[in-house]
Design a protein around this motif. Structure first.
Motif, PDB file in Angstrom:
ATOM      1  N   ASN A 212      -2.137  -6.161   3.505  1.00 58.50           N
ATOM      2  CA  ASN A 212      -1.431  -5.604   2.516  1.00 58.50           C
ATOM      3  C   ASN A 212       0.213  -4.984   2.220  1.00 58.50           C
ATOM      4  O   ASN A 212       0.591  -5.118   2.176  1.00 58.50           O
ATOM      5  CB  ASN A 212      -1.688  -5.961   0.537  1.00 58.50           C
ATOM      6  N   THR A 213      -0.107  -4.500   3.825  1.00 54.87           N
ATOM      7  CA  THR A 213       1.085  -3.784   4.595  1.00 54.87           C
ATOM      8  C   THR A 213       0.857  -4.769   5.811  1.00 54.87           C
ATOM      9  O   THR A 213       0.777  -5.305   6.024  1.00 54.87           O
ATOM     10  CB  THR A 213      -0.219  -2.843   4.140  1.00 54.87           C
ATOM     11  N   LYS A 214       2.240  -3.721   6.285  1.00 52.05           N
ATOM     12  CA  LYS A 214       2.810  -4.527   7.590  1.00 52.05           C
ATOM     13  C   LYS A 214       1.571  -4.193   8.488  1.00 52.05           C
ATOM     14  O   LYS A 214       0.765  -3.539   7.749  1.00 52.05           O
ATOM     15  CB  LYS A 214       3.947  -3.867   7.593  1.00 52.05           C
TER      16      LYS A 214
ATOM     17  N   PRO B 134       3.086  -8.173   5.884  1.00 52.36           N
ATOM     18  CA  PRO B 134       2.438  -8.300   4.775  1.00 52.36           C
ATOM     19  C   PRO B 134       1.712 -10.182   5.027  1.00 52.36           C
ATOM     20  O   PRO B 134       2.239 -10.861   4.572  1.00 52.36           O
ATOM     21  CB  PRO B 134       1.886  -8.154   3.661  1.00 52.36           C
TER      22      PRO B 134
END
Length: 224
Positions: A171-173, A108
């Motif tokens: 905010n995530t991979k 992120p």
């Protein structure tokens, strides 16, 4: 009887076509003259092609053309990204084929820092997440910045040799795959090259180039 000084029309057309053919031939890499040339480090009973020795075709197997990139790269580093390269060094079957691949994993807010590929154009496709990407044109073109936000399934092209980057704005991979137009595209990460060269670039050069004081240059060099 034909005048020997008069050139037939078909001869002129033939000459024009040959001229075009010659110009095209000199503008592109020549095509390989064999089906494949699997790279091998052992020179015994091998032929040297494109900087690599060719494995005996009778000894080539399907594994010479295979490599898995299914495992995510480790992104626990300062920039929060990891590039898993698949060039001729990792996949010998790529030798003489003029292509390579890279898997790019992002934590992120992770960044693939500004860098260039001196020998390849890059074609990027987003597999997961959202990336802010961009490249900067050369000095002659006014160092213009082209940027785009890419989502899953989107593609973007970075022209050969130009500085470019990818930033995970989610905010995530995120995961992306890049195709490159060289079996060995090379990579120059700008910050690493400028502030982490071995031996270090003279600080007088960097202070004048970046218009900052030596304390800041010294700090940046210590980071690399």
């Amino acid at each position: 009887m034909m005048n020997s000084k008069v050139v037939p029309k078909y001869a002129i057309v033939t000459l024009v076509l040959l001229a075009f053919a010659c110009s095209f031939a000199s503008a592109y890499d020549p095509s390989p003259l064999q089906d494949f040339c699997v790279a091998i480090d052992n020179p015994a009973s091998a032929v040297f092609v494109n900087g690599k020795f060719c494995k005996d075709p009778k000894l080539v197997t399907a594994d010479d053309f295979f490599r898995s990139v299914n495992i995510p790269g480790n992104t626990t580093n300062k920039v929060g990204s990891n590039v898993t390269a698949v060039t001729v060094e990792q996949l010998p079957g790529l030798n003489t084929l003029g292509i390579s691949l890279a898997r790019i994993d992002f934590a992120p807010r992770g960044l693939n820092p500004p860098h260039t590929h001196p020998r390849a154009t890059e074609f990027l496709i987003v597999i997961e997440g959202t990336l802010h990407v961009g490249f900067v044109t050369s000095n002659a073109d006014g160092n213009r910045l082209f940027t785009k936000v890419l989502n899953k399934g989107d593609v973007f092209v970075f022209p050969i040799g130009l500085i470019h980057f990818q930033l995970n704005v989610g905010n995530t991979k995120a995961v992306a795959f890049a195709g490159l137009s060289s079996q060995n595209p090379g990579v120059i990460t700008i910050a690493n090259a400028v502030f982490g060269s071995n031996p270090p670039i003279n600080q007088d050069v960097l202070t004048k180039a970046f218009q900052v004081d030596k304390n800041l240059v010294n700090y940046l060099q210590q980071q690399f």
